[in-house]
Design a protein around this motif. Structure first.
Motif, PDB file in Angstrom:
ATOM      1  N   PRO A 246      35.634  48.312  34.447  1.00 50.83           N
ATOM      2  CA  PRO A 246      35.700  49.376  35.534  1.00 50.83           C
ATOM      3  C   PRO A 246      34.163  49.335  35.108  1.00 50.83           C
ATOM      4  CG  PRO A 246      36.576  50.029  33.241  1.00 50.83           C
ATOM      5  CD  PRO A 246      36.227  48.245  33.121  1.00 50.83           C
TER       6      PRO A 246
ATOM      7  N   HIS B 254      41.403  53.449  36.078  1.00 49.16           N
ATOM      8  CA  HIS B 254      40.019  52.897  36.170  1.00 49.16           C
ATOM      9  C   HIS B 254      39.017  54.213  36.658  1.00 49.16           C
ATOM     10  CE1 HIS B 254      37.683  50.602  39.438  1.00 49.16           C
ATOM     11  NE2 HIS B 254      37.806  49.115  38.608  1.00 49.16           N
TER      12      HIS B 254
ATOM     13  N   TRP C  10      45.124  49.364  31.983  1.00 57.37           N
ATOM     14  CA  TRP C  10      43.704  49.157  33.395  1.00 57.37           C
ATOM     15  C   TRP C  10      44.013  49.975  34.187  1.00 57.37           C
ATOM     16  CZ3 TRP C  10      43.666  46.843  37.682  1.00 57.37           C
ATOM     17  CH2 TRP C  10      41.495  46.671  38.409  1.00 57.37           C
TER      18      TRP C  10
ATOM     19  N   HIS D 190      38.873  45.019  43.241  1.00 57.86           N
ATOM     20  CA  HIS D 190      38.821  44.855  41.344  1.00 57.86           C
ATOM     21  C   HIS D 190      39.592  43.863  40.914  1.00 57.86           C
ATOM     22  CE1 HIS D 190      35.775  47.584  42.386  1.00 57.86           C
ATOM     23  NE2 HIS D 190      36.477  48.850  43.329  1.00 57.86           N
TER      24      HIS D 190
ATOM     25  N   GLU E  51      38.267  54.491  39.527  1.00 53.18           N
ATOM     26  CA  GLU E  51      37.373  54.450  41.180  1.00 53.18           C
ATOM     27  C   GLU E  51      38.478  54.801  41.337  1.00 53.18           C
ATOM     28  OE1 GLU E  51      35.576  53.727  43.734  1.00 53.18           O
ATOM     29  OE2 GLU E  51      34.467  54.028  42.534  1.00 53.18           O
TER      30      GLU E  51
END
Length: 537
Positions: free
Chosen positions: A427, A405, A401, A421, A407
């Motif tokens: 996301p 992501h 994950w 987060h 970001e």
């Protein structure tokens, strides 16, 4: 002095990592193994293995070196790696210490003294003062150590007393020294560290930086080099500051100067007087074997390289036997293990090995390299997809994950990333442009940042009404019992403090309740799932 046989006063992945370089250099290897760790991979992988009473007994490592005929000791990381007393004992025994001098370890290891030296050397430091004078929020830190142990964020005066007590208790348990100090807390900094090498001929070089901002409870989760936040001028300024500090304390061997980065302002945090868990990313971008350089320096030779920030990009994650959401360690036997061959893998266990909760539950580190940052992340994402671990719960879902992501892929992470987060949360579809991420209306100054959400509190408050008690989320030792039968408690009020994996975990009330029974006392060892406190709604 030429090193012929090296004892690694450590275990797991770092012991295996040092053995690998020793074999390439023709140096014999000696492993040490504690009685409860006899079946471990590192104990099966050295030229010789000697049983010791425990990894924290310096005299046992020296005895083992003499028994095996070793002439040098490498401390790895953790355990006694930054112990000045251990370094002195090794020297006194006539053995070669592969690390910085005891004097440098003392100067760099005492966080207060290190900050004083840094300031005198012209290295920026975060404001430090007495808690009553500093203001909130503040960060309490252990003076004698790091690794997140003894650290507490305090946001109000009513939290201060309990936080000081907990920080001192945890610092004493981890380092045998309960001194703590307070410094200004910066809400959302980046964590950037500079890799250093120094020899006994007066040479000190910086080998670029590592971005280590993605953290959970002050423990690093993903590291990369170079940092997406640095440009050449900022990199040069931070590297020069790190070298100035290393020279000020007479540092030799491999070490890391850690900095907090806020915009373009950076502040010295601490020096780690050892090789770091995340050192492979620096090795991949620079082509330097840091363990080989440590051995070269310990043998009295001069550095074989000049200051270099490297080329390309590398990124590392650590595969742990732990819950991917709560980060709580998980034990068990690995029944199947498939590790990728497309990236560098530094493993500490093999298929069939037991993950013991008495030690760090790391399974392996995966480190990908690419000509660009995108190539490195793509390679790591593919490698994680190939990785299989069965028999124990792991953080593989979190890591997959994380590297996907948006970001993270955009390089916009701070130390608050995993609270803003939460692990495995959906996301965003896309990341907003920079203009929408900062104060801009009417040209006003940016307001003070709000604190990131308290993820631990959110988990604690998520329990449903009707639960009959509080159970241990993992095996550990009861450090403190804060309630007694008959007490009325409020939701999220701490009931018991459990110590496991060198960290304290407060267990809180899931709702307003009355305490019916307390089943443990301070000092008790408990198993995961054990009922500690019974409650009545």
């Amino acid at each position: 002095m030429k090193i012929d046989k090296l004892l690694v006063a450590n275990r797991g992945e770092i012991a295996l990592r040092v053995f690998r370089t020793c074999r390439a250099l023709g140096i014999g290897t000696v492993a040490v193994v504690a009685p409860d760790d006899r079946g471990s991979l590192h104990a099966r992988s050295a030229d010789a293995t000697v049983e010791v009473a425990g990894y924290l007994h310096s005299e046992e490592h020296i005895r083992a070196a003499n028994v095996a005929g070793a002439d040098a000791v490498h401390p790895g990381y953790g355990f006694l790696a930054e112990s000045a007393q251990f370094a002195e004992a090794v020297d006194a025994a006539g053995l070669v210490w592969v690390g910085p001098s005891a004097d440098a370890l003392r100067a760099g290891g005492d966080k207060l003294e290190a900050k004083r030296i840094a300031a005198e050397a012209g290295v920026p430091v975060v404001e430090t003062a007495e808690p009553e004078e500093l203001g909130f929020p503040m960060l309490l830190k252990a003076a004698a150590g790091g690794g997140g142990r003894g650290m507490r964020v305090v946001r109000s005066s009513d939290e201060l007393s309990d936080a000081l007590e907990a920080a001192r208790r945890e610092a004493n348990a981890a380092f045998g020294d309960d001194r703590v100090f307070a410094e200004r807390y910066v809400e959302r900094p980046r964590h950037v560290e500079i890799q250093l090498l120094g020899d006994t001929h007066g040479n000190v070089v910086a080998l670029g930086e590592r971005e280590c901002s993605i953290q959970r409870r002050h423990q690093k989760v993903l590291e990369e080099s170079p940092s997406p936040a640095l440009d050449p001028s900022l990199r040069a300024a931070m590297s020069d500051a790190a070298v100035r500090f290393a020279r000020a304390i007479g540092y030799t061997s491999a070490g890391t100067a850690e900095f907090m980065l806020e915009g373009r302002d950076f502040y010295f945090l601490e020096l780690n007087g050892r090789i770091q868990v995340e050192h492979p990313v620096t090795e991949l971008v620079t082509g330097v074997d840091l363990v080989a350089e440590q051995l070269r320096i310990a043998s009295g030779e001069a550095l074989s390289l000049v200051q270099d920030s490297g080329h390309g990009h590398a990124v590392e994650v650590r595969v742990y036997a732990e819950d991917p959401r709560t980060f709580l360690p998980q034990g068990g036997r690995i029944t199947r293990l498939v590790l990728p061959d497309s990236v560098r893998v530094d493993a500490g266990v093999a298929e069939g090995d037991e993950i013991a909760l008495a030690y760090d539950p790391m399974i392996a580190k995966l480190i990908a390299y690419g000509a660009t940052r995108d190539e490195a992340f793509d390679g790591l994402e593919a490698a994680l997809a190939e990785t299989v671990v069965e028999g124990v719960t792991t953080n593989l879902p979190l890591l997959r994950w994380l590297v996907a992501h948006p970001e993270v892929r955009a390089g916009r992470t701070t130390t608050a990333f995993l609270t803003e987060h939460p692990p495995l949360s959906p996301p965003p579809v896309r990341t907003p442009p920079v203009v929408w991420r900062s104060a801009w209306r009417l040209n006003l100054a940016a307001p003070p940042p709000a604190p990131p959400p308290d993820l631990d509190a959110a988990h604690a408050g998520a329990a449903a009404r009707g639960e009959s008690g509080v159970t241990a989320p993992m095996p550990g030792t009861v450090i403190k019992v804060l309630v007694a039968a008959g007490d009325q408690v409020r939701a999220r009020e701490p009931l018991v403090v459990l110590e496991a994996m060198k960290m304290e975990t407060p267990l809180t009330a899931p709702y307003d309740a009355k305490v019916l029974r307390v089943h443990v006392e301070e000092g008790d060892s408990v198993q995961g799932g054990a009922v500690l406190i019974e409650l009545e709604d």
